[in-house]
Design a protein around this motif. Structure first.
Motif, PDB file in Angstrom:
ATOM      1  N   ASP A 198       0.847  -1.195   0.000  1.00 29.23           N
ATOM      2  CA  ASP A 198       0.000   0.000   0.000  1.00 29.23           C
ATOM      3  C   ASP A 198       0.884   1.246   0.000  1.00 29.23           C
ATOM      4  O   ASP A 198       1.635   1.498   0.941  1.00 29.23           O
ATOM      5  CB  ASP A 198      -0.914  -0.015   1.235  1.00 29.23           C
ATOM      6  CG  ASP A 198      -1.999   1.056   1.175  1.00 29.23           C
ATOM      7  OD1 ASP A 198      -1.651   2.251   1.037  1.00 29.23           O
ATOM      8  OD2 ASP A 198      -3.180   0.697   1.285  1.00 29.23           O
ATOM      9  N   ASP A 199       0.787   2.042  -1.070  1.00 30.23           N
ATOM     10  CA  ASP A 199       1.667   3.203  -1.228  1.00 30.23           C
ATOM     11  C   ASP A 199       1.514   4.199  -0.082  1.00 30.23           C
ATOM     12  O   ASP A 199       2.480   4.876   0.300  1.00 30.23           O
ATOM     13  CB  ASP A 199       1.374   3.912  -2.557  1.00 30.23           C
ATOM     14  CG  ASP A 199       1.818   3.101  -3.763  1.00 30.23           C
ATOM     15  OD1 ASP A 199       2.650   2.185  -3.581  1.00 30.23           O
ATOM     16  OD2 ASP A 199       1.330   3.376  -4.877  1.00 30.23           O
ATOM     17  N   ARG A 200       0.313   4.310   0.460  1.00 29.99           N
ATOM     18  CA  ARG A 200       0.098   5.250   1.564  1.00 29.99           C
ATOM     19  C   ARG A 200       0.895   4.821   2.790  1.00 29.99           C
ATOM     20  O   ARG A 200       1.460   5.665   3.504  1.00 29.99           O
ATOM     21  CB  ARG A 200      -1.391   5.318   1.893  1.00 29.99           C
ATOM     22  CG  ARG A 200      -2.260   5.815   0.741  1.00 29.99           C
ATOM     23  CD  ARG A 200      -3.732   5.562   0.985  1.00 29.99           C
ATOM     24  NE  ARG A 200      -4.040   4.140   1.063  1.00 29.99           N
ATOM     25  CZ  ARG A 200      -5.258   3.647   1.234  1.00 29.99           C
ATOM     26  NH1 ARG A 200      -6.289   4.479   1.353  1.00 29.99           N
ATOM     27  NH2 ARG A 200      -5.474   2.344   1.294  1.00 29.99           N
ATOM     28  N   LEU A 201       0.977   3.528   3.032  1.00 29.50           N
ATOM     29  CA  LEU A 201       1.733   3.030   4.173  1.00 29.50           C
ATOM     30  C   LEU A 201       3.225   3.095   3.904  1.00 29.50           C
ATOM     31  O   LEU A 201       4.020   3.380   4.810  1.00 29.50           O
ATOM     32  CB  LEU A 201       1.311   1.597   4.502  1.00 29.50           C
ATOM     33  CG  LEU A 201      -0.174   1.363   4.789  1.00 29.50           C
ATOM     34  CD1 LEU A 201      -0.396  -0.044   5.313  1.00 29.50           C
ATOM     35  CD2 LEU A 201      -0.707   2.378   5.779  1.00 29.50           C
ATOM     36  N   VAL A 202       3.613   2.843   2.668  1.00 32.46           N
ATOM     37  CA  VAL A 202       5.030   2.931   2.305  1.00 32.46           C
ATOM     38  C   VAL A 202       5.561   4.328   2.608  1.00 32.46           C
ATOM     39  O   VAL A 202       6.645   4.494   3.185  1.00 32.46           O
ATOM     40  CB  VAL A 202       5.234   2.584   0.811  1.00 32.46           C
ATOM     41  CG1 VAL A 202       6.662   2.907   0.373  1.00 32.46           C
ATOM     42  CG2 VAL A 202       4.923   1.110   0.549  1.00 32.46           C
ATOM     43  N   ALA A 203       4.794   5.359   2.263  1.00 31.77           N
ATOM     44  CA  ALA A 203       5.241   6.737   2.463  1.00 31.77           C
ATOM     45  C   ALA A 203       5.415   7.046   3.952  1.00 31.77           C
ATOM     46  O   ALA A 203       6.403   7.699   4.352  1.00 31.77           O
ATOM     47  CB  ALA A 203       4.240   7.700   1.835  1.00 31.77           C
ATOM     48  N   ILE A 204       4.493   6.592   4.785  1.00 33.67           N
ATOM     49  CA  ILE A 204       4.611   6.858   6.225  1.00 33.67           C
ATOM     50  C   ILE A 204       5.767   6.062   6.820  1.00 33.67           C
ATOM     51  O   ILE A 204       6.553   6.575   7.630  1.00 33.67           O
ATOM     52  CB  ILE A 204       3.283   6.541   6.942  1.00 33.67           C
ATOM     53  CG1 ILE A 204       2.201   7.523   6.470  1.00 33.67           C
ATOM     54  CG2 ILE A 204       3.455   6.626   8.455  1.00 33.67           C
ATOM     55  CD1 ILE A 204       0.807   7.221   7.003  1.00 33.67           C
TER      56      ILE A 204
END
Length: 273
Positions: free
Chosen positions: A208-214
């Motif tokens: 999940d890209d959103r989790l990768v960023a965090i």
């Protein structure tokens, strides 16, 4: 202290290491034995198994061979979900106790409120009958704490209305995007520890890209972020892996997620499931 050795305290005063190593879907024999040995060597002190997993004997052997004193390791196992009568529950507990061969079991759970082949069916009377056996086992000192798994609010309310001991824990499916808010709130109100299985959504969170960023902000993996998220909410995570590197990494949780990032992850609630 570290995340692996820090503890939650159950309502009866028993301390439980706040991260557990899960053994669901790990075959009995060398895979379970080796995984548990790696976890214990990495510092895990809480091992979660179940009669239904078929690997209790290998878990017990790994614990006995580990060199870690038994009193330093917290062992959870579970009654098969299909068993909803007192005699069956007593026989099943004897079987788990013998298979583990570790003496007193630290936490014993009803695996589900209904048989897996008939999910959602009404077994409230059977759960009450079984729970009274759990209360006996607890009173006899054969288990240090008792609880349930996969119970939601109506299941919990039915059980506590007809029995003496409120469950010490409820082990439920809990991860970013699937936080079972109603059940979690009920448990908090009644002093029941929530344990979260499948904290990585069986791997679906990892891309999940959103989790990768965090995760990148903290220099950690998405897996580490996802597991730590449960701790930020006071939920006990039960990560599972058979890969030594991942077993070790899943226990490296000595960081905190900033409140604004926790809030951002909360916003994903019920969008990942």
């Amino acid at each position: 202290m570290s995340a692996l050795t820090d503890t939650f305290t159950l309502s009866n005063g028993v301390e439980i290491p706040q991260v557990g190593f899960g053994t669901w879907q790990i075959p009995d024999g060398s895979e379970t034995y080796d995984s548990v040995r790696v976890a214990l060597d990495a510092g895990y002190r809480h091992i979660d198994t179940a009669a239904a997993y078929g690997n209790e004997a290998s878990v017990g052997r790994a614990v006995r061979d580990s060199g870690v004193p038994r009193e330093e390791i917290f062992i959870t196992t579970k009654l098969k979900a299909e068993i909803k009568d007192a005699d069956g529950a007593r026989r099943a507990f004897d079987g788990s106790e013998a298979a583990l061969d570790l003496g007193v079991i630290d936490l014993y759970l009803i695996h589900a409120p209904w048989p897996w082949t008939d999910m959602g069916s009404d077994h409230r009377a059977g759960n009450i009958e079984v729970w009274k056996v759990f209360e006996e086992l607890y009173g006899e000192g054969r288990v240090r704490s008792i609880g349930v798994s996969n119970f939601v609010v109506p299941d919990l309310e039915s059980l506590v209305s007809a029995t003496e001991i409120i469950p010490h824990a409820d082990q439920i499916r809990w991860f970013i995007g699937h936080t079972q808010d109603d059940t979690t709130a009920w448990c908090r109100e009644h002093g029941v520890l929530v344990e979260g299985y499948s904290p990585l959504a069986t791997g679906r969170l990892l891309e999940d890209d959103r989790l990768v960023a965090i995760a990148e902000k903290y220099g950690v993996s998405v897996a580490q972020l996802s597991i730590r998220y449960l701790l930020e909410h006071g939920v006990l995570p039960l990560p599972k892996s058979v890969t030594p590197e991942r077993i070790r990494a899943n226990g490296e949780l000595d960081f905190e997620i900033a409140p604004d990032d926790v809030a951002a992850l909360d916003e994903l609630s019920n969008t990942v499931d």
